[in-house]
Design a protein around this motif. Structure first.
Motif, PDB file in Angstrom:
ATOM      1  N   MET A   1      -1.786  -5.952   5.058  1.00  8.10           N
ATOM      2  CA  MET A   1      -2.043  -4.074   5.165  1.00  8.10           C
ATOM      3  C   MET A   1      -2.803  -4.121   3.909  1.00  8.10           C
ATOM      4  O   MET A   1      -2.631  -4.584   2.887  1.00  8.10           O
ATOM      5  CB  MET A   1      -0.799  -3.934   5.547  1.00  8.10           C
ATOM      6  N   SER A   2      -3.879  -4.041   3.877  1.00 11.29           N
ATOM      7  CA  SER A   2      -4.781  -3.043   2.719  1.00 11.29           C
ATOM      8  C   SER A   2      -3.755  -2.189   1.513  1.00 11.29           C
ATOM      9  O   SER A   2      -2.476  -1.990   2.278  1.00 11.29           O
ATOM     10  CB  SER A   2      -6.177  -2.369   2.479  1.00 11.29           C
ATOM     11  N   LEU A   3      -3.777  -2.367   0.573  1.00 12.88           N
ATOM     12  CA  LEU A   3      -3.457  -1.473  -0.006  1.00 12.88           C
ATOM     13  C   LEU A   3      -3.382   0.286  -0.115  1.00 12.88           C
ATOM     14  O   LEU A   3      -2.814   0.723   0.513  1.00 12.88           O
ATOM     15  CB  LEU A   3      -3.705  -1.210  -1.638  1.00 12.88           C
ATOM     16  N   LEU A   4      -4.742   0.538   0.866  1.00 13.33           N
ATOM     17  CA  LEU A   4      -5.100   1.790   1.679  1.00 13.33           C
ATOM     18  C   LEU A   4      -4.081   2.181   2.236  1.00 13.33           C
ATOM     19  O   LEU A   4      -3.750   3.383   2.730  1.00 13.33           O
ATOM     20  CB  LEU A   4      -6.334   1.598   1.579  1.00 13.33           C
ATOM     21  N   ALA A   5      -4.064   1.516   3.491  1.00 14.23           N
ATOM     22  CA  ALA A   5      -3.443   1.135   3.832  1.00 14.23           C
ATOM     23  C   ALA A   5      -1.590   1.428   4.189  1.00 14.23           C
ATOM     24  O   ALA A   5      -1.449   2.334   4.306  1.00 14.23           O
ATOM     25  CB  ALA A   5      -3.488   0.343   4.919  1.00 14.23           C
ATOM     26  N   LEU A   6      -1.546   0.978   2.623  1.00 10.47           N
ATOM     27  CA  LEU A   6       0.132   0.938   2.585  1.00 10.47           C
ATOM     28  C   LEU A   6      -0.034   2.092   1.842  1.00 10.47           C
ATOM     29  O   LEU A   6       1.366   2.687   2.223  1.00 10.47           O
ATOM     30  CB  LEU A   6       0.182   0.067   1.557  1.00 10.47           C
ATOM     31  N   ASP A   7      -0.457   2.723   1.035  1.00  9.65           N
ATOM     32  CA  ASP A   7      -0.306   3.931   0.749  1.00  9.65           C
ATOM     33  C   ASP A   7      -0.235   5.196   1.569  1.00  9.65           C
ATOM     34  O   ASP A   7       0.740   6.160   1.200  1.00  9.65           O
ATOM     35  CB  ASP A   7      -1.824   5.052  -0.250  1.00  9.65           C
TER      36      ASP A   7
END
Length: 281
Positions: A1-7
């Motif tokens: 999971m990318s950080l943007l997806a996590l956000d």
């Protein structure tokens, strides 16, 4: 999971929005902790580098120089991954410049509030340039938390008053060596200015509220803890720590809390943040 997806996941409401009682309390605490950890991305990575880089440095590069390179890499990564905008980066650079200027004054021969014992190519006026990122890290945290928690401020004082207080707070870090420490007078002014101010934040799906002054004090406390860790590992030393390490004086907590007030004043002038600040007419 990318950080943007996590956000996106952290700011969505994927499940449990109808829960009540202890389950809702536990869910909100978990999401609050996750968002806080995510907001501390720059802080966490930077201080992880502080803890892991040996005093002798790496690959023949002095420790302070390695820390500068790593801090630049972290900052560049956050911009490349679109975790910060160019405007936010400008504000963070301002924190860096203000921090380096303060550090240069504090470590000067005439003042000697603390010193950086190790050699480095990246020292300017006795200050390793990585040190500015310690101040920039506070700004980065506030910016990230603002987005993740959908922060807004109610009953913020007029901007000109907030700016005047912020300028006086910064100047007092310099002038108290010559004309006396007016920290507590300025703290009283901050108490009066922000007495009605509240910060509204969303840990999960419901807005919660706390006094803005309490937020300043809590952030200042965690910075004081980080300062204790940094001095323990010898990143810098106060005069009373030269023989053997001792805890940083508790009075520094107040200094950091007041510095957070100044940091907050700079951050809320970012265009997309200012829209979520309510100033009574």
């Amino acid at each position: 999971m990318s950080l943007l997806a996590l956000d996106r996941y952290l700011m969505a409401v994927p499940y449990g929005s109808g829960w009540q009682g202890w389950r809702r309390g536990l869910l909100e605490c978990c999401f609050f902790g996750l968002k806080e950890a995510r907001a501390c991305l720059f802080v966490g990575l930077f201080f992880l580098c502080v803890l892991l880089v040996p005093r002798a440095g790496l690959w023949g590069i002095a420790r302070y120089d390695v820390l500068l390179l790593l801090a630049l890499a972290i900052q560049g990564g956050m911009l490349a991954w679109r975790l910060e905008t160019v405007d936010e980066l400008k504000a963070i650079c301002l924190f860096h410049l203000l921090g380096v200027a303060l550090e240069a004054f504090k470590v000067s021969a005439d003042i000697g509030s603390w010193h950086y014992p190790d050699p480095a190519w990246s020292k300017l006026f006795g200050v390793p340039l990585f040190s500015g990122f310690m101040y920039a890290a506070v700004g980065s945290y506030v910016i990230q938390a603002w987005r993740l928690f959908a922060l807004r401020v109610e009953h913020h004082p007029p901007y000109w008053m907030a700016w005047l207080l912020a300028i006086c707070l910064y100047l007092n870090f310099f002038t108290h060596h010559f004309i006396g420490d007016y920290r507590w007078y300025l703290a009283a002014c901050a108490l009066g200015l922000y007495a009605r101010s509240s910060v509204v934040f969303t840990p999960y799906d419901r807005e919660r509220r706390m006094p803005l002054l309490l937020a300043f004090v809590l952030i200042g406390f965690f910075i004081w803890l980080a300062e204790n860790i940094s001095t323990f590992f010898g990143i810098w030393r106060y005069p009373n720590q030269l023989g053997a390490w001792s805890a940083v004086h508790l009075g520094k907590w107040s200094s950091w809390s007041l510095l957070v007030v100044m940091t907050f004043t700079i951050v809320i002038n970012l265009k997309h943040i200012k829209q979520r600040v309510h100033v009574p007419v």
